[in-house]
Design an enzyme around this catalytic site. Structure first.
Site, PDB file in Angstrom:
ATOM      1  CE1 TYR A   1       4.102  62.876 -84.491  1.00  0.00           C
ATOM      2  CE2 TYR A   1       3.609  64.411 -86.047  1.00  0.00           C
ATOM      3  CZ  TYR A   1       4.303  63.920 -84.239  1.00  0.00           C
ATOM      4  OH  TYR A   1       2.702  64.641 -83.890  1.00  0.00           O
TER       5      TYR A   1
ATOM      6  CD  GLU B   1       3.159  58.684 -84.092  1.00  0.00           C
ATOM      7  OE1 GLU B   1       2.113  58.289 -84.119  1.00  0.00           O
ATOM      8  OE2 GLU B   1       2.271  59.493 -83.113  1.00  0.00           O
TER       9      GLU B   1
ATOM     10  CG  ASP C   1      14.483  56.975 -61.096  1.00  0.00           C
ATOM     11  OD1 ASP C   1      15.291  57.498 -61.499  1.00  0.00           O
ATOM     12  OD2 ASP C   1      13.386  57.588 -60.659  1.00  0.00           O
TER      13      ASP C   1
ATOM     14  CB  THR D   1      16.997  61.459 -65.928  1.00  0.00           C
ATOM     15  OG1 THR D   1      17.978  61.694 -64.958  1.00  0.00           O
ATOM     16  CG2 THR D   1      15.512  61.283 -65.697  1.00  0.00           C
TER      17      THR D   1
ATOM     18  CE  LYS E   1      17.761  63.688 -62.255  1.00  0.00           C
ATOM     19  NZ  LYS E   1      16.651  63.361 -63.036  1.00  0.00           N
TER      20      LYS E   1
ATOM     21  NE  ARG F   1      16.702  69.570 -68.593  1.00  0.00           N
ATOM     22  CZ  ARG F   1      16.726  69.869 -67.677  1.00  0.00           C
ATOM     23  NH1 ARG F   1      15.657  68.962 -66.622  1.00  0.00           N
ATOM     24  NH2 ARG F   1      17.272  69.735 -67.417  1.00  0.00           N
TER      25      ARG F   1
HETATM   26  N1  DSN Z   1      13.998  67.173 -59.533  1.00  0.00           N
HETATM   27  C1  DSN Z   1      15.131  66.304 -59.995  1.00  0.00           C
HETATM   28  C2  DSN Z   1      16.178  66.352 -58.680  1.00  0.00           C
HETATM   29  O1  DSN Z   1      16.288  68.100 -58.920  1.00  0.00           O
HETATM   30  O2  DSN Z   1      16.326  65.642 -58.311  1.00  0.00           O
HETATM   31  C3  DSN Z   1      14.366  64.838 -60.510  1.00  0.00           C
HETATM   32  O3  DSN Z   1      14.423  64.791 -60.923  1.00  0.00           O
END
Ligand code: DSN
Length: 416
Positions: free
Chosen positions: A53, A55, A199, A225, A228, A234
């Site tokens: 933890y 926080e 984003d 994110t 990707k 993730r």
């Molecule tokens: N769900 C993702 C995608 O496949 O683009 C975006 O968050």
């Protein structure tokens, strides 16, 4: 990395994990938002930091024993700053949507107006879709792409901004294959007293390596994110100007999250380190080469691509000229061993569960080492599979070819 304990304690989960490794090896994955995290990232994410933890923030925690959590989070922040050149970074968001939530909650009130890209035109759920909290809490207005060119219609963005006076404009997409004019968005936002959130979840790896213009100089907030094109675990991150740092940190914790996932932050730190290397730069270069090559070859096979091609890691195939739905195409490709997703195309008249499009991306296949020659082969396989969409024996035959192609580019077989 070795699953011997899992095998003993929970054979069912072990079996599922083994099958998933096999699936990721055997299938050709063209889902534009997926990638293969490195073994180092997997080890960090599977580490003992899951027990802790922490926080709060480095050196300002609500729990004792955070000295190593502090090391991990500080490294993640420093590396991400070097990677993106942002003034302030919060590496704690559990996901991209939670990163966006923290931004919205830190600057918006219930009922404020937000302007985002329509989901049907390539935007994201968390940019105002009615089924998402953003659509429930805020008054939403959407821009889209031009019907003829498939490009973001900047005139429409300006006109909607002037008319609706949104408090924040959101720029960023899940299914848009062209360069995004962050500077143009910033000008429209500034001229109209709006904040700008970029984003970059999909294109973060390209931005980090300079292969897509960066929104950092132009946007008040940049979210992403980490799994990707960035090829990490993730999770999510928020980058912002120093003047918003306190508000963002306070909104992430204690505002919308409790304890940070220290094991995931450790894996983020590893991914940022990897992304600072020459190898990662070369990887992103190849992602682009492969994407352009795949689009070109698909066009040669008679497919239409929205906007006529791609400048990034993905493309949106418009299936309306060949009389097959996105759903049927996705299913045919799956039977042939190719994993992709159906996707609405701009001005689609089919529901989201059917669609008229297919989104394809090259981050995963490029991580396996595939190059132009393999893109040519994949384009041919896609054409053959879609032509044989209702011919099960033919699709099975194609899947053998896909498996052979996959075996030439092993991913995790040595992990177990
Ligand atoms: N769900 C993702 C995608 O496949 O683009 C975006 O968050």
């Amino acid at each position: 990395m070795n699953l011997q304990y899992l095998k003993q304690v929970d054979p069912e989960i072990y079996e599922a994990a083994i099958q998933e490794v096999q699936r990721e090896e055997d299938k050709i994955i063209l889902i534009a938002s997926e990638n293969y995290a490195s073994k180092a990232v997997l080890e960090a994410q599977g580490s003992v930091f899951t027990n802790k933890y922490a926080e709060g923030y480095p050196h300002r925690r609500y729990y004792g024993g955070c000295e190593y959590a502090d090391v991990v989070e500080t490294l993640a922040i420093e590396r991400a700053k070097r990677l993106f050149g942002a003034e302030h970074i919060n590496v704690q968001p559990h996901s991209g949507t939670q990163a966006n939530m923290a931004v919205f909650f830190s600057v918006l009130n219930y009922g404020d107006t937000i302007l985002g890209m329509s989901l049907n035109h390539g935007g994201h759920l968390s940019h105002g879709a009615p089924v998402n909290f953003t659509g429930m809490l805020y008054k939403t207005v959407f821009y889209g792409v031009h019907k003829e060119t498939g490009l973001i219609d900047m005139e429409e963005v300006r006109e909607l901004t002037q008319r609706h006076k949104p408090k924040i404009i959101i720029v960023g997409a899940s299914a848009y294959s062209r360069i995004i004019d962050f500077e143009g968005f910033s000008k429209i936002a500034k001229d109209n007293g709006a904040l700008l959130l970029a984003d970059i979840a999909h294109i973060a790896g390209l931005v980090a390596t300079g292969m897509h213009p960066s929104p950092i100089p132009h946007a008040d907030f940049v979210t992403s994110t980490t799994h990707k094109t960035l090829r990490g675990p993730r999770g999510g991150i928020i980058m912002c100007k120093e003047k918003y740092a306190k508000a963002i940190d306070k909104m992430v914790f204690p505002g919308i999250q409790g304890g940070p996932l220290v094991h995931v932050i450790a894996a983020k730190a590893v991914a940022f380190k990897e992304a600072l290397t020459e190898e990662f730069y070369e990887y992103q270069k190849q992602v682009l080469i492969n994407s352009k090559r795949l689009a070109k070859k698909l066009i040669n096979h008679g497919f239409q691509i929205i906007s006529g091609g791609t400048d990034n890691h993905l493309m949106l195939v418009d299936l309306r000229n060949i009389n097959i739905t996105g759903k049927d195409a996705e299913e045919a490709l799956d039977k042939a061993g190719i994993t992709a997703n159906k996707n609405a195309v701009p001005y689609d008249d089919k529901p989201a569960s059917i669609t008229s499009g297919l989104r394809l991306g090259t981050p995963s296949v490029t991580s396996r080492g595939m190059k132009e020659k393999e893109m040519d082969e994949i384009a041919e396989i896609i054409a053959n599979a879609i032509e044989a969409f209702d011919n099960a024996p033919k699709l099975k035959e194609i899947s053998t070819r896909v498996k052979e192609l996959g075996r030439r580019f092993p991913v995790y077989s040595a992990v177990l």
